[in-house]
Design a protein around this motif. Sequence first.
Motif, mmCIF file in Angstrom:
data_model
loop_
_atom_site.group_PDB
_atom_site.id
_atom_site.type_symbol
_atom_site.label_atom_id
_atom_site.label_comp_id
_atom_site.label_asym_id
_atom_site.label_seq_id
_atom_site.Cartn_x
_atom_site.Cartn_y
_atom_site.Cartn_z
ATOM 1 N N SER A 1 -8.734 -8.420 14.020
ATOM 2 C CA SER A 1 -8.902 -8.721 15.453
ATOM 3 C C SER A 1 -7.746 -8.158 16.261
ATOM 4 O O SER A 1 -7.951 -7.520 17.296
ATOM 5 N N PHE A 2 -6.515 -8.390 15.808
ATOM 6 C CA PHE A 2 -5.347 -7.892 16.532
ATOM 7 C C PHE A 2 -5.317 -6.369 16.556
ATOM 8 O O PHE A 2 -4.964 -5.759 17.554
ATOM 9 N N ARG A 3 -5.694 -5.745 15.464
ATOM 10 C CA ARG A 3 -5.727 -4.279 15.402
ATOM 11 C C ARG A 3 -6.735 -3.731 16.407
ATOM 12 O O ARG A 3 -6.488 -2.747 17.087
ATOM 13 N N ASN A 4 -7.890 -4.396 16.515
ATOM 14 C CA ASN A 4 -8.921 -3.949 17.457
ATOM 15 C C ASN A 4 -8.540 -4.219 18.910
ATOM 16 O O ASN A 4 -8.983 -3.515 19.810
ATOM 17 N N LEU A 5 -7.722 -5.237 19.134
ATOM 18 C CA LEU A 5 -7.308 -5.580 20.494
ATOM 19 C C LEU A 5 -6.127 -4.745 20.981
ATOM 20 O O LEU A 5 -5.939 -4.592 22.184
ATOM 21 N N ARG A 6 -5.332 -4.247 20.061
ATOM 22 C CA ARG A 6 -4.115 -3.528 20.418
ATOM 23 C C ARG A 6 -4.432 -2.372 21.380
ATOM 24 O O ARG A 6 -5.245 -1.513 21.101
ATOM 25 N N GLY A 7 -3.794 -2.400 22.504
ATOM 26 C CA GLY A 7 -3.976 -1.317 23.472
ATOM 27 C C GLY A 7 -5.232 -1.444 24.310
ATOM 28 O O GLY A 7 -5.474 -0.623 25.188
ATOM 29 N N GLN A 8 -6.042 -2.437 24.058
ATOM 30 C CA GLN A 8 -7.264 -2.616 24.833
ATOM 31 C C GLN A 8 -7.226 -3.980 25.502
ATOM 32 O O GLN A 8 -6.714 -4.930 24.944
ATOM 33 N N LYS A 9 -7.770 -4.054 26.668
ATOM 34 C CA LYS A 9 -7.859 -5.347 27.341
ATOM 35 C C LYS A 9 -9.298 -5.833 27.255
ATOM 36 O O LYS A 9 -10.010 -5.898 28.234
ATOM 37 N N ARG A 10 -9.695 -6.132 26.041
ATOM 38 C CA ARG A 10 -11.056 -6.585 25.795
ATOM 39 C C ARG A 10 -11.017 -7.910 25.042
ATOM 40 O O ARG A 10 -10.054 -8.226 24.365
ATOM 41 N N ALA A 11 -12.093 -8.611 25.126
ATOM 42 C CA ALA A 11 -12.223 -9.863 24.385
ATOM 43 C C ALA A 11 -12.806 -9.568 23.001
ATOM 44 O O ALA A 11 -13.567 -8.623 22.821
ATOM 45 N N VAL A 12 -12.425 -10.358 22.051
ATOM 46 C CA VAL A 12 -12.998 -10.266 20.710
ATOM 47 C C VAL A 12 -13.801 -11.537 20.490
ATOM 48 O O VAL A 12 -13.295 -12.640 20.652
ATOM 49 N N TRP A 13 -15.071 -11.361 20.145
ATOM 50 C CA TRP A 13 -15.945 -12.503 19.898
ATOM 51 C C TRP A 13 -16.076 -12.728 18.406
ATOM 52 O O TRP A 13 -16.265 -11.794 17.648
ATOM 53 N N MET A 14 -15.989 -13.992 18.020
ATOM 54 C CA MET A 14 -16.143 -14.351 16.611
ATOM 55 C C MET A 14 -17.180 -15.472 16.518
ATOM 56 O O MET A 14 -17.203 -16.354 17.352
ATOM 57 N N HIS A 15 -17.967 -15.384 15.498
ATOM 58 C CA HIS A 15 -18.991 -16.397 15.276
ATOM 59 C C HIS A 15 -18.828 -16.923 13.854
ATOM 60 O O HIS A 15 -18.849 -16.163 12.890
ATOM 61 N N PHE A 16 -18.619 -18.220 13.738
ATOM 62 C CA PHE A 16 -18.429 -18.843 12.420
ATOM 63 C C PHE A 16 -19.658 -19.645 12.047
ATOM 64 O O PHE A 16 -20.136 -20.448 12.854
#
Length: 131
Positions: A115-130
Motif C-alpha cells: 500500500s505504501f509503495r503504491n501511495l508513494r508520490g501519488q495523492k490517491r486513496a488506497v481501498w482495502m476490503h477484508f
Amino acid sequence: SRSAAGPDKINNKIIKVVSQDEKFLRLLLQAIKTQIFTLGTFQEDLKESRIVPHPKQKPGEYRPFRLIPNIAKLAEYIIQQRIRSIIQEKLPPNQFGCRPGHSTSHALIRLMQTSFRNLRGQKRAVWMHFL
C-alpha cells in the motif's frame, strides 16, 4: 497436559521411552507409512477421540479438548510433512496460512508495504476490503 493420553491410554512419555530403541522406532514408522501410503487406509481406532472439558477463566465455562491417540498424531504429522514437501514450492508468495514462518502478521506487513509503495508520490486513496 502435553502428555495426556487419548482413548488408547498411551501417552507421549511411553512413546518417547520405547522410541529410544532405534529398531522399534524404525518398525513403528514403517508400519505407519505402510498403512497410510501403501495401503491407503487410516485405522478406525486411530480416529477415535475423547472430549475433555477444560475450564476457562470465567467460572462455569469450559472449552472442549479433543484427545486423539498419540500414534494418530504421529501419523498426521508424517502426512503433513509429506504434503508440505510436495506443495511448498508450488504455493504463491502471498499464501500465508498454514505455512511455517508465515503468519497473519507477515500478511499485514506485506499489505502495508504494498500500500505504501503504491501511495508513494501519488495523492490517491488506497481501498482495502477484508473478508
